[in-house]
Design a protein around this motif. Structure first.
Motif, PDB file in Angstrom:
ATOM      1  N   ASN A 165      -3.745 -31.702  43.464  1.00 55.36           N
ATOM      2  CA  ASN A 165      -4.609 -32.792  43.177  1.00 55.36           C
ATOM      3  C   ASN A 165      -4.627 -33.673  44.609  1.00 55.36           C
ATOM      4  O   ASN A 165      -4.026 -34.746  44.660  1.00 55.36           O
ATOM      5  CB  ASN A 165      -3.870 -33.657  42.103  1.00 55.36           C
ATOM      6  N   ARG A 166      -5.650 -33.327  45.462  1.00 61.17           N
ATOM      7  CA  ARG A 166      -5.838 -34.003  46.641  1.00 61.17           C
ATOM      8  C   ARG A 166      -6.170 -35.636  46.328  1.00 61.17           C
ATOM      9  O   ARG A 166      -5.919 -36.434  47.203  1.00 61.17           O
ATOM     10  CB  ARG A 166      -6.832 -33.380  47.451  1.00 61.17           C
ATOM     11  N   GLN A 167      -7.159 -35.836  45.274  1.00 63.35           N
ATOM     12  CA  GLN A 167      -7.489 -37.240  45.061  1.00 63.35           C
ATOM     13  C   GLN A 167      -6.275 -38.168  44.715  1.00 63.35           C
ATOM     14  O   GLN A 167      -6.452 -39.460  45.081  1.00 63.35           O
ATOM     15  CB  GLN A 167      -8.582 -37.097  43.774  1.00 63.35           C
ATOM     16  N   ALA A 168      -5.070 -37.607  44.338  1.00 60.64           N
ATOM     17  CA  ALA A 168      -4.010 -38.498  43.962  1.00 60.64           C
ATOM     18  C   ALA A 168      -3.483 -39.019  45.244  1.00 60.64           C
ATOM     19  O   ALA A 168      -3.102 -40.323  45.098  1.00 60.64           O
ATOM     20  CB  ALA A 168      -2.810 -37.778  43.231  1.00 60.64           C
ATOM     21  N   PHE A 171      -5.128 -40.178  47.775  1.00 58.36           N
ATOM     22  CA  PHE A 171      -6.034 -41.118  48.117  1.00 58.36           C
ATOM     23  C   PHE A 171      -6.245 -42.095  47.395  1.00 58.36           C
ATOM     24  O   PHE A 171      -6.141 -43.347  47.889  1.00 58.36           O
ATOM     25  CB  PHE A 171      -7.507 -40.228  48.376  1.00 58.36           C
ATOM     26  N   GLU A 172      -6.170 -42.042  46.013  1.00 59.83           N
ATOM     27  CA  GLU A 172      -6.305 -43.099  45.114  1.00 59.83           C
ATOM     28  C   GLU A 172      -5.027 -43.930  44.830  1.00 59.83           C
ATOM     29  O   GLU A 172      -4.889 -45.151  44.266  1.00 59.83           O
ATOM     30  CB  GLU A 172      -6.524 -42.575  43.649  1.00 59.83           C
ATOM     31  N   ASN A 199      -7.501 -27.753  36.773  1.00 66.89           N
ATOM     32  CA  ASN A 199      -8.335 -28.940  37.613  1.00 66.89           C
ATOM     33  C   ASN A 199      -7.192 -30.260  37.113  1.00 66.89           C
ATOM     34  O   ASN A 199      -7.243 -30.440  36.020  1.00 66.89           O
ATOM     35  CB  ASN A 199      -9.614 -29.335  37.121  1.00 66.89           C
ATOM     36  N   GLN A 224      -7.603 -33.389  38.606  1.00 63.96           N
ATOM     37  CA  GLN A 224      -8.160 -34.706  38.910  1.00 63.96           C
ATOM     38  C   GLN A 224      -8.117 -35.748  37.936  1.00 63.96           C
ATOM     39  O   GLN A 224      -7.652 -36.809  38.314  1.00 63.96           O
ATOM     40  CB  GLN A 224      -9.587 -34.438  39.263  1.00 63.96           C
ATOM     41  N   ASP A 225      -8.358 -35.470  36.781  1.00 63.76           N
ATOM     42  CA  ASP A 225      -8.410 -36.474  35.684  1.00 63.76           C
ATOM     43  C   ASP A 225      -7.294 -36.473  34.987  1.00 63.76           C
ATOM     44  O   ASP A 225      -7.026 -37.277  33.951  1.00 63.76           O
ATOM     45  CB  ASP A 225      -9.471 -36.141  34.773  1.00 63.76           C
ATOM     46  N   LYS A 250      -7.423 -47.887  51.301  1.00 60.49           N
ATOM     47  CA  LYS A 250      -8.242 -46.648  51.448  1.00 60.49           C
ATOM     48  C   LYS A 250      -8.562 -46.576  52.919  1.00 60.49           C
ATOM     49  O   LYS A 250      -8.887 -45.592  53.271  1.00 60.49           O
ATOM     50  CB  LYS A 250      -9.214 -46.488  50.345  1.00 60.49           C
TER      51      LYS A 250
END
Length: 153
Positions: free
Chosen positions: A14-17, A19-20, A47, A49-50, A135
């Motif tokens: 989960n690459r978004q984690a 970053f967020e 997935n 992400q969510d 960020k």
């Protein structure tokens, strides 16, 4: 039927984690799955992400993780975004519960992998949400690292 379709070398991130959230502690947990879910995971159709984790009555669950229904599944196929139980030691759950009660901390699924024994495991992290300026700093650091890597070659 080909065996190449299924793999034991699954490592879904989960690459978004990253970053967020500012990831503080990481834990590895087992997951309670059905037969068609593990087949979809071995095909790499997941997935994260969510997804998010929560604790209810001393048990941990992950919700929002999308495991695509298995293509050859029959009427026994699973629901894609159902809530799944995570398997952790009670002491680890209590420790995380104490951290989550602090302001601004949450549990995020970071990685889904299959260990050497063939079991699906999920790496979860206690994270603090980043502000906009955090960020921006992350983007600056990443671009600076990319420039240094280019200079080395």
């Amino acid at each position: 039927m080909s065996k190449e379709r299924f793999s034991n070398n699954i490592n879904i991130r989960n690459r978004q984690a990253g970053f967020e959230y500012e990831l503080l502690d990481k834990y590895v947990a087992g997951i309670v799955l059905t037969g068609t879910e593990i087949k979809s995971i071995r095909e790499g159709k997941v997935n994260l992400q969510d997804g998010y984790c929560y604790i209810n009555n001393g048990e941990m669950f992950v919700k929002g993780v999308n495991i695509t229904p298995y293509a050859q599944g029959t009427h026994y196929n699973h629901e894609a975004t159902r809530e799944r139980k995570l398997l952790l030691k009670r002491s680890e759950i209590r420790k995380m519960e104490g951290k989550i009660e602090e302001k601004g901390l949450t549990l995020v699924p970071v990685r889904l992998f299959i260990n050497d024994r063939g079991f699906a495991k999920m790496e979860i992290a206690v994270g603090r949400g980043k502000k906009l300026h955090d960020k921006r700093n992350s983007i600056k650091e990443r671009e600076a690292k990319r420039e240094l890597d280019k200079m080395k070659f």
